[in-house]
Design a protein around this motif. Sequence first.
Motif, short mmCIF file in Angstrom:
data_model
loop_
_atom_site.label_atom_id
_atom_site.label_comp_id
_atom_site.label_asym_id
_atom_site.label_seq_id
_atom_site.Cartn_x
_atom_site.Cartn_y
_atom_site.Cartn_z
N ALA A 1 -8.16 6.25 -3.26
CA ALA A 1 -8.97 6.82 -4.34
C ALA A 1 -9.84 7.96 -3.83
O ALA A 1 -10.10 8.93 -4.54
CB ALA A 1 -9.86 5.74 -4.96
N ALA A 2 -10.26 7.87 -2.57
CA ALA A 2 -11.11 8.91 -1.99
C ALA A 2 -10.40 10.24 -1.84
O ALA A 2 -11.03 11.28 -1.69
CB ALA A 2 -11.65 8.45 -0.63
N SER A 3 -9.06 10.20 -1.88
CA SER A 3 -8.30 11.46 -1.76
C SER A 3 -8.46 12.33 -2.99
O SER A 3 -8.10 13.49 -3.00
CB SER A 3 -6.82 11.17 -1.51
N GLY A 4 -9.02 11.74 -4.09
CA GLY A 4 -9.42 12.53 -5.25
C GLY A 4 -8.38 12.58 -6.33
O GLY A 4 -7.18 12.42 -6.12
N GLY A 5 -8.86 12.79 -7.54
CA GLY A 5 -7.98 13.08 -8.66
C GLY A 5 -7.30 11.89 -9.28
O GLY A 5 -6.35 12.06 -10.02
N PHE A 6 -7.76 10.67 -9.01
CA PHE A 6 -7.05 9.53 -9.59
C PHE A 6 -7.38 9.37 -11.07
O PHE A 6 -8.53 9.26 -11.46
CB PHE A 6 -7.41 8.23 -8.86
N ARG B 1 0.83 -1.20 0.00
CA ARG B 1 0.00 0.00 0.00
C ARG B 1 0.86 1.25 0.00
O ARG B 1 0.57 2.23 -0.71
CB ARG B 1 -0.91 0.00 1.22
N ASP B 2 1.94 1.25 0.79
CA ASP B 2 2.82 2.42 0.86
C ASP B 2 3.45 2.71 -0.51
O ASP B 2 3.57 3.87 -0.92
CB ASP B 2 3.92 2.20 1.90
N LEU B 3 3.85 1.64 -1.22
CA LEU B 3 4.45 1.84 -2.54
C LEU B 3 3.42 2.40 -3.51
O LEU B 3 3.71 3.35 -4.26
CB LEU B 3 5.02 0.53 -3.07
N LEU B 4 2.23 1.83 -3.52
CA LEU B 4 1.19 2.31 -4.43
C LEU B 4 0.84 3.77 -4.13
O LEU B 4 0.68 4.58 -5.05
CB LEU B 4 -0.05 1.42 -4.30
N ALA B 5 0.75 4.11 -2.86
CA ALA B 5 0.44 5.49 -2.47
C ALA B 5 1.56 6.44 -2.90
O ALA B 5 1.30 7.56 -3.38
CB ALA B 5 0.21 5.57 -0.96
N PHE B 6 2.80 6.02 -2.72
CA PHE B 6 3.93 6.87 -3.10
C PHE B 6 3.97 7.11 -4.60
O PHE B 6 4.15 8.25 -5.06
CB PHE B 6 5.24 6.22 -2.63
#
Length: 230
Positions: A74-79, A7-12
């Motif tokens: 995804a909820a953080s927006g703009g994907f 998850r950390d890698l995908l988020a980064f």
Amino acid sequence: MLTRKQRDLLAFIHKRVQRDGVPPSFDEMKDALDLRSKSGIHRLITALEERGFIRRLAHRARAIEIIRLPEDLAASGGFVPRVIEGDGPAPRAPATARTVQVDAIELPLMGRIAAGVPIEAISEVENHVAVPGQMLDRGGEHYALEVRGDSMIDAGINDGDVVVIREQDAADNGDIIVALVEGHEATLKRYRRQNGMIALEAANPAYETRLLREDQIRVQGRLVGLIRSY
């Protein structure tokens, strides 16, 4: 379900692509996740692909597409799906994907290496293989080997994969290395010093760890990357 590292890698990756419009390098991913080597990043990327969060692009060295995010990210927006660095070919990307060009370097393919019971060392160049430049360590010589066997499968190294090796004659505990055993057998294993001996560890419980004297082993290189064809 993703592990914390996945998850950390995908988020980064998502954050950097959204901010800069270009993906982070493998070195930046490694530093961001506080990993010792880029091989750990390759394993995480493979896991993300298997779970359907990314997809590797056809005929593009080190290129993958982010196709979805966990709900909280995804909820953080703009994907918007974008193409980032990867390590091998895969299904064709949709027309909306953005491709990042990466320079490729041809390395000698030296033959086959056993990820199982050691086989005879092969030192003659059989062919050449194109490898993304960012997969290589700076300031070193590299070569490639085709993997035969399944003893390193739990480290994400499968039969038929091509491993990228940095030439060196020393290793740290935990490194995956090419070891020349007693001058004529070559094998791919994890290296550890253990009670004055050298342990060559498999990443498959079906194979036993081999304990050898230091004078029985010559390190011929360290794993820095992996290429898989589908």
